[in-house]
Design a protein around this motif. Structure first.
Motif, short mmCIF file in Angstrom:
data_model
loop_
_atom_site.label_atom_id
_atom_site.label_comp_id
_atom_site.label_asym_id
_atom_site.label_seq_id
_atom_site.Cartn_x
_atom_site.Cartn_y
_atom_site.Cartn_z
N GLU A 1 0.67 -1.14 -0.01
CA GLU A 1 -0.11 -0.14 0.04
C GLU A 1 1.04 1.39 -0.02
O GLU A 1 1.62 1.45 0.84
CB GLU A 1 -0.79 0.08 1.21
CG GLU A 1 -2.22 -0.85 1.21
CD GLU A 1 -3.29 -0.64 2.13
OE1 GLU A 1 -3.16 0.37 2.88
OE2 GLU A 1 -4.19 -1.44 2.29
N LEU A 2 0.65 2.09 -1.08
CA LEU A 2 1.27 3.59 -1.13
C LEU A 2 0.44 4.27 -0.65
O LEU A 2 -0.85 4.62 -1.22
CB LEU A 2 1.94 3.56 -2.38
CG LEU A 2 2.56 5.10 -2.55
CD1 LEU A 2 3.80 5.23 -1.90
CD2 LEU A 2 2.99 5.34 -4.04
N HIS A 3 0.77 5.21 0.44
CA HIS A 3 -0.14 6.47 0.78
C HIS A 3 0.74 7.66 0.70
O HIS A 3 1.97 7.97 1.11
CB HIS A 3 -0.30 6.20 2.45
CG HIS A 3 -1.41 4.87 2.70
ND1 HIS A 3 -2.77 5.11 2.90
CD2 HIS A 3 -1.16 3.80 2.77
CE1 HIS A 3 -3.14 3.87 3.04
NE2 HIS A 3 -2.13 3.08 2.98
N MET B 1 4.06 17.58 -0.10
CA MET B 1 3.99 16.25 -0.37
C MET B 1 4.55 15.31 -0.01
O MET B 1 6.02 15.24 -0.12
CB MET B 1 3.72 16.30 -2.14
CG MET B 1 3.20 14.85 -2.63
SD MET B 1 2.96 15.03 -4.38
CE MET B 1 4.45 15.31 -5.12
N GLY B 2 4.11 14.40 0.55
CA GLY B 2 5.16 13.10 0.85
C GLY B 2 4.36 11.62 0.73
O GLY B 2 3.22 11.60 0.37
N ALA B 3 5.06 10.55 0.72
CA ALA B 3 4.55 9.40 0.67
C ALA B 3 5.25 8.48 1.28
O ALA B 3 6.51 8.39 1.86
CB ALA B 3 4.96 9.08 -0.71
N THR B 4 4.64 7.11 1.86
CA THR B 4 5.02 6.20 2.60
C THR B 4 4.60 4.83 2.08
O THR B 4 3.49 4.62 1.72
CB THR B 4 4.68 6.29 4.16
OG1 THR B 4 5.17 7.53 4.64
CG2 THR B 4 5.26 5.28 4.76
N SER C 1 2.95 15.36 -11.47
CA SER C 1 4.02 14.94 -12.13
C SER C 1 5.31 14.97 -11.39
O SER C 1 6.27 13.84 -11.71
CB SER C 1 4.39 16.13 -13.16
OG SER C 1 4.69 17.37 -12.42
N GLU C 2 5.15 15.39 -10.48
CA GLU C 2 6.44 15.21 -9.24
C GLU C 2 6.24 13.85 -8.61
O GLU C 2 7.18 13.19 -8.37
CB GLU C 2 6.29 16.32 -8.27
CG GLU C 2 6.82 17.55 -8.72
CD GLU C 2 8.57 17.57 -9.01
OE1 GLU C 2 9.37 17.63 -8.12
OE2 GLU C 2 9.01 17.65 -9.96
N PHE C 3 5.03 13.59 -8.30
CA PHE C 3 4.77 12.15 -7.65
C PHE C 3 4.89 11.26 -8.66
O PHE C 3 5.80 10.08 -8.23
CB PHE C 3 3.36 12.09 -7.26
CG PHE C 3 2.72 10.63 -7.06
CD1 PHE C 3 2.89 10.13 -6.24
CD2 PHE C 3 1.99 10.19 -8.34
CE1 PHE C 3 2.34 8.45 -6.24
CE2 PHE C 3 1.37 8.79 -8.21
CZ PHE C 3 1.64 8.19 -7.21
N VAL D 1 8.35 9.23 -7.10
CA VAL D 1 7.82 8.15 -6.32
C VAL D 1 7.22 6.94 -7.11
O VAL D 1 8.08 6.18 -7.19
CB VAL D 1 6.63 8.50 -5.27
CG1 VAL D 1 6.35 7.43 -4.52
CG2 VAL D 1 6.90 9.63 -4.44
N TYR D 2 6.48 7.06 -7.84
CA TYR D 2 5.79 6.01 -8.58
C TYR D 2 6.72 5.30 -9.50
O TYR D 2 6.95 4.13 -9.81
CB TYR D 2 4.30 6.49 -9.32
CG TYR D 2 3.74 5.56 -9.65
CD1 TYR D 2 2.67 4.70 -9.18
CD2 TYR D 2 3.37 5.11 -11.13
CE1 TYR D 2 1.66 3.83 -9.33
CE2 TYR D 2 2.75 4.09 -11.53
CZ TYR D 2 1.78 3.32 -10.44
OH TYR D 2 0.98 2.47 -10.83
#
Length: 651
Positions: free
Chosen positions: A223-225, A237-240, A334-336, A340-341
């Motif tokens: 799971e990516l949040h 913007m952050g992601a875990t 676009s940054e995500f 990240v992705y």
């Protein structure tokens, strides 16, 4: 007339099929399960009706038990993971929400159970009432899931409070009177439907074991949040990434964590045609920094467009704000994607579910919350681009609370002891670039501060609507500008020209940070820094020469001249949240301060009653500064995004 229960179940299953391509169960299976629990509640409530003096209360308790049991078993069949505690909270809340409709029946049942000869009548009435309640709760639960799925929210990531809010909205939309008429007919055939029993906390029968096994087995391994805190001056913007270890979700072994801040700014080519540095149609976020801060030819930029989203819907200001926000969120997408992705290992992408969390101000209404979801979707945050769900139900206060519990465990023990036997009151103050949001929150005494599904409610907030001077940090920038121009340290013509270009806003913000850091460290400010550019004109009139060690900005000047009006208005805004509630300042148990503006050194002393013409009197905070959570964050501007990410762990 169409059967409401069957129609509700059909609508839900259609929603599931559109999302997953298959129906997990048939309509008849779900309808039968709901009717069996309604019939079971009838049997139990009839028995409760023979208890003299307590029929109404006991019967309501019976209803709660059967409702949460039914919810739990529905989730098991549908492979939806919602905790028992959250489902119990939903059942209890539903009874509360519906109580106004059946209050007279509850009162009559209670009275009749005391009157000799009334017991037989009230037992039957209790049975019928509970059949209505459970039957109605099944309709509400189906419609609630439709609401959640239709807007792309992740039901498994929602807190009990968030689920209760959606359930309350559903109750308001689903007529109890209409469902009651339908349930009355179904009640006549209840014996043919069969009955189900309610579960106890320590139940371990085959049905519950089977449900547990179904519920706790996810259909994906990762799971990516992703969290976005959209700010007026800067956004975060952050992601875990989490992975399933066989028993629970844990932080993934793959290093996919991410947390970055971006200027909330846009530079358009058509607004900078005379600037050769602006070559493409639009620059967004970090792309704007060098253009805006270029000393030789600063670019004109669009900033502080978030407040426009709170203007009248359909107005020119509102429409422009929406358009700019979509442009900005397209940049965030676009940054995500890039940061990240696209860096995810193939192993992760092959079994991944992604949820985007957008933290919203507590004062945001349903229209603003829905708007943020729509903006995100129009900007690229959609399933075909890897975003399975968009969650806009975590407000900023909730995010901060979760962050405090996870990142500062010592906070938990402190907070759990603050309220004593009564309810606990907390102030949440978010000082952003263009707005400040203040919330007075009550934490129920029946739950600890960190308990999952806690009943935490906002009882007052400021501002209640869009206002001209919402105490954003940019007001301090303007106050500094006015002081320097009035004192002859800056040339009015040069400042006006720079403000029109948009360049000066960044310079004054940076100068404010310099002032804050030096005064906080006990030093005066006697150099204009990059503002020196606005102190000289073509005739070499150099106003900056007047600003030196003989005329510095001192703490006294900063607090009693430059920021005096801001300090007094901040104090008044905080006092206003108490005026309509009956809660006194001395009852506040803790204060949480976040946002980039919380770095202003005088905010700490302001909250301790040491500043202003009419100081605050937060007695418990003044006596114990550990109750003031303002200097414990690594970066107060990133608190909401971090809180949204760690709140996933509480579900």
């Amino acid at each position: 007339m169409a059967n409401i229960l069957e129609t509700s179940v059909e609508k839900f299953l259609d929603q599931v099929q559109s999302l997953k391509g298959v129906r997990p169960v048939s309509t008849d299976e779900l309808v039968s399960l709901i009717k069996k629990h309604a019939a079971g509640a009838t049997v139990a409530a009839v028995a409760a009706g023979f208890i003299p003096g307590g029929a109404g209360a006991v019967a309501s308790a019976v209803g709660i038990g059967f409702i949460w049991t039914m919810y739990y078993r529905l989730c098991g069949v549908l492979k939806i993971n919602i905790s028992k505690n959250a489902l119990k909270a939903l059942a209890s809340a539903l009874i509360t929400n519906v109580l106004s409709y059946i209050a007279a029946e509850v009162a009559v049942n209670t009275v009749l159970s005391i009157i000799p000869g009334g017991v037989l009548f009230t037992s039957a009435a209790c049975g019928l009432m509970n059949y209505y309640l459970v039957y109605y709760s099944g309709v509400v639960f189906m419609n609630m899931l439709v609401r959640i799925f239709s807007v792309g929210m992740d039901v498994e990531s929602m807190t009990a409070e968030e689920l209760k809010r959606v359930q309350k909205e559903t109750v308001n939309a689903v007529s109890f009177k209409d469902v009651k008429s339908e349930a009355k007919e179904a009640y006549k055939h209840r014996k043919a439907d069969g009955t189900a029993s309610a579960m106890n906390d320590d139940d371990d029968d085959e049905n519950e074991t089977e449900n547990k096994n179904i519920v706790m087995r996810p259909d994906h391994d990762y799971e990516l949040h992703v969290a976005v805190d959209f700010g007026s001056t800067n956004s975060v913007m952050g992601a875990t990434l989490y992975e399933w270890d066989g028993d629970e979700w844990v932080t993934s072994q793959f290093d996919c964590n991410f947390m970055e801040s971006y200027p909330t700014a846009i530079v358009f080519r058509n607004e900078n045609r005379d600037n050769p540095n602006v070559e493409k149609d639009a620059y967004v976020g970090r792309e704007t920094t060098n253009l805006i801060e270029n000393q030789a030819m600063p670019a004109k930029a669009r900033v502080h467009f978030k407040p426009a989203l709170y203007e009248a819907e359909g107005s020119d200001v509102y429409n422009e704000g929406v358009a700019l926000t979509i442009t900005y969120f397209s940049y965030l997408y676009s940054e995500f994607k890039r940061e990240v992705y696209e860096r995810m290992p193939r192993e992760v992408l092959s079994s991944l579910k992604t949820t985007l969390h957008i933290s919203t101000p507590v004062r945001a209404g349903e229209s603003q919350i829905d708007l943020m979801r729509q903006i995100a979707q129009k900007s690229g945050f959609v399933p075909e681009n890897g975003i399975d769900f968009i969650n806009t139900d975590r407000n900023e206060a909730d995010c901060i609370k979760h962050l405090a519990c996870v990142s500062h465990p010592e906070v938990i023990s402190r907070m759990n002891n603050y309220g004593g036997e009564g309810d606990m009151y907390m102030l949440f103050i978010d000082i952003g670039g263009s707005t400040t949001d203040i919330e007075l929150i009550r934490q129920s005494a029946i739950r600890s501060f960190d308990e999952k599904g806690e009943p935490m409610s906002v009882i007052a907030m400021w501002p209640k609507k869009n206002i001209k001077r919402p105490l954003g940090g940019c007001e301090i920038d303007q106050a500094i500008c006015d002081y320097l121009v009035k004192g002859g340290f800056l040339l009015p013509g040069e400042v006006k020209k720079a403000l029109e270009s948009g360049n000066a806003k960044t310079r004054f913000r940076q100068f404010k940070e310099t002032i804050n850091n030096r005064l906080r460290d006990g030093m005066n400010v006697n150099n204009l820094g990059r503002l020196n550019e606005y102190a000289q004109d073509e005739d070499w009139n150099h106003a900056e020469r007047r600003f030196n060690e003989k005329t510095p900005i001192t703490p006294e000047i900063y607090e009693t001249e430059i920021c005096a009006d801001y300090i007094d208005r901040m104090i008044q805004a905080i006092k206003e949240v108490f005026m309509e509630t009956g809660v006194r300042q001395e009852q506040v148990d803790a204060v949480f301060v976040t946002g980039a503006g919380s770095k202003l050194y005088f905010i700490h002393d302001l909250l301790l009653g040491r500043m202003g013409t009419s100081p605050l009197s937060l007695k418990k905070i003044m006596e114990d500064e550990t109750r003031l959570f303002d200097r414990c964050w690594d970066d107060p501007a990133q608190c909401c995004a971090k809180g949204a990410l760690v709140s996933v762990l509480s579900v």
